[in-house]
Write a protein that holds these residues in place. Structure first.
Motif, PDB file in Angstrom:
ATOM      1  N   ALA A 135      79.854  78.574 -45.123  1.00 37.05           N
ATOM      2  CA  ALA A 135      78.381  77.860 -45.931  1.00 37.05           C
ATOM      3  C   ALA A 135      79.317  76.722 -45.196  1.00 37.05           C
ATOM      4  O   ALA A 135      79.577  75.978 -45.100  1.00 37.05           O
ATOM      5  N   THR A 136      77.926  76.227 -44.099  1.00 31.94           N
ATOM      6  CA  THR A 136      76.857  74.907 -43.658  1.00 31.94           C
ATOM      7  C   THR A 136      76.208  74.399 -44.298  1.00 31.94           C
ATOM      8  O   THR A 136      75.459  75.136 -44.285  1.00 31.94           O
ATOM      9  N   TYR A 137      76.652  73.054 -44.803  1.00 37.77           N
ATOM     10  CA  TYR A 137      75.004  72.368 -45.492  1.00 37.77           C
ATOM     11  C   TYR A 137      75.298  70.704 -44.445  1.00 37.77           C
ATOM     12  O   TYR A 137      76.063  69.823 -44.461  1.00 37.77           O
ATOM     13  N   THR A 138      74.134  70.225 -43.754  1.00 31.28           N
ATOM     14  CA  THR A 138      73.388  69.904 -42.830  1.00 31.28           C
ATOM     15  C   THR A 138      72.466  69.576 -43.803  1.00 31.28           C
ATOM     16  O   THR A 138      71.482  68.948 -43.777  1.00 31.28           O
ATOM     17  N   VAL A 139      72.921  67.434 -44.422  1.00 28.25           N
ATOM     18  CA  VAL A 139      72.087  66.717 -44.666  1.00 28.25           C
ATOM     19  C   VAL A 139      71.863  64.947 -43.020  1.00 28.25           C
ATOM     20  O   VAL A 139      72.620  64.955 -42.715  1.00 28.25           O
ATOM     21  N   SER A 140      70.469  65.427 -43.131  1.00 28.78           N
ATOM     22  CA  SER A 140      70.429  64.090 -42.397  1.00 28.78           C
ATOM     23  C   SER A 140      68.859  63.354 -42.653  1.00 28.78           C
ATOM     24  O   SER A 140      67.810  63.822 -43.215  1.00 28.78           O
ATOM     25  N   LEU A 141      69.135  62.373 -42.482  1.00 33.30           N
ATOM     26  CA  LEU A 141      67.900  61.016 -42.782  1.00 33.30           C
ATOM     27  C   LEU A 141      67.363  60.861 -41.518  1.00 33.30           C
ATOM     28  O   LEU A 141      67.779  60.429 -40.645  1.00 33.30           O
ATOM     29  N   GLY A 142      65.635  60.557 -41.499  1.00 32.09           N
ATOM     30  CA  GLY A 142      65.103  60.609 -39.890  1.00 32.09           C
ATOM     31  C   GLY A 142      64.646  59.351 -40.260  1.00 32.09           C
ATOM     32  O   GLY A 142      64.126  58.820 -41.731  1.00 32.09           O
ATOM     33  N   ALA A 143      63.444  59.459 -39.669  1.00 31.54           N
ATOM     34  CA  ALA A 143      63.250  58.138 -39.388  1.00 31.54           C
ATOM     35  C   ALA A 143      61.974  58.188 -40.044  1.00 31.54           C
ATOM     36  O   ALA A 143      60.881  56.888 -41.831  1.00 31.54           O
ATOM     37  N   THR A 144      60.715  59.279 -40.926  1.00 31.04           N
ATOM     38  CA  THR A 144      60.197  59.634 -41.974  1.00 31.04           C
ATOM     39  C   THR A 144      60.493  60.537 -42.763  1.00 31.04           C
ATOM     40  O   THR A 144      59.961  61.467 -43.465  1.00 31.04           O
ATOM     41  N   SER A 145      61.507  61.556 -42.685  1.00 30.68           N
ATOM     42  CA  SER A 145      61.790  62.034 -43.871  1.00 30.68           C
ATOM     43  C   SER A 145      63.736  62.876 -43.721  1.00 30.68           C
ATOM     44  O   SER A 145      64.339  61.966 -43.248  1.00 30.68           O
TER      45      SER A 145
END
Length: 292
Positions: A135-145
């Protein structure tokens, strides 16, 4: 429909089988976490224990809530933020909500605004669920979300089935101020607050909470919006791959802090995913804070 009836039957059957917690020292431990940040000053915190996102601060406001009764020492899954339910949603043949939320995930990579976590089968998981997987879980912090991507790969030579969810706790100013809007009108939902649990047809596109609520809306995904009149906020939860939406609040339970959150979860809960050998499944969720 047969799968759904089987799920309802499982809800009212006694739990059986495996241990409820992984091998772990009884002593409290300091949990490891990763903090993401962007140029706007927004941030997100993710613990390796359960790969649980516990904070997403946008424009100075944390849109996530961790319950006042949460344990943060690894003695039990974290109650709050975005806990995992995998490879089982709800009660069933293994421990409540599966094992992913009470295991240490590995950090495969991380940058200032993105972290990738991985989990693989082990003797512990195979004792409950006898399948080889990654299992791979990617969390990304963008400019609006804030975006999440969950991938499951079947490493075995035969298909397997699973259910799951991101059992998210969204912070609110008060549950009386909340309206949850989505493609609910005409949809069937499993109402787990009636005895026995049964399918009900929703008559409206907006749900408000005035009593203890535990519903699984079948086939409802895409955009679900939490409107909070007290905070003047509108939080959009945009999902893909996840087929259902779970709505939960333990109305009246002060110990859980019921008046400070609503759980709106991107889920595949009522009909399991059947994943062929060597195949991969992907579920995504994007969290978009906004204003009324």
């Amino acid at each position: 429909m047969l799968q759904l009836l089987s799920y309802i039957t499982t809800l009212v059957a006694p739990l059986r089988g495996a241990r409820s917690t992984p091998p772990r020292s009884a002593a409290a431990i300091a949990l490891e976490s990763v903090t993401l940040a962007n140029a706007a000053g927004d941030s997100a915190q993710i613990y390796t224990f359960g790969a649980c996102v516990t904070s997403y601060v946008k424009d100075g406001r944390d849109v996530l809530m961790v319950r006042p009764d949460a344990k943060m020492d690894g003695s039990k899954p974290i109650s709050g933020g975005i806990p995992f339910c995998f490879p089982q949603f709800g009660p069933g043949e293994m421990q409540q909500h599966g094992f992913a939320r009470n295991l240490e995930w590995s950090i495969a990579s991380s940058t200032a605004d993105t972290a990738v976590f991985t989990l693989a089968d082990s003797d512990y998981t195979r004792a409950m669920w006898p399948h080889a997987f990654s299992a791979t879980y990617t969390v990304s912090l963008g400019a609006t979300s804030l975006s999440t991507e969950f991938k499951v790969r079947n490493l075995g030579d035969a298909p397997f089935e699973f259910t799951g969810a991101l059992h998210s706790y969204w912070a609110v100013s008060g549950i009386a101020n909340v309206a949850v809007r989505g493609a609910f009108e005409g949809a069937s939902y499993l109402d787990k607050m009636i005895e026995p649990p049964a399918l009900v047809t929703s008559s409206a596109s907006t749900v408000t909470i005035t009593e203890e609520t535990d519903r699984v809306f079948e086939g409802v995904s895409g955009d679900v919006v939490i409107e909070d009149s007290g905070a003047g906020s509108a939080l959009t939860i945009r999902s893909s791959g996840w087929e259902d939406t779970v709505l939960w609040n333990p109305y009246g339970n002060e110990g859980m802090g019921y008046d400070s959150f609503v759980c709106v979860a991107a889920a595949t809960a009522l009909s399991p995913v059947t994943l062929p050998a060597q195949a991969e499944w992907t579920g995504t969720m994007e969290v978009i804070p906004g204003s009324l």
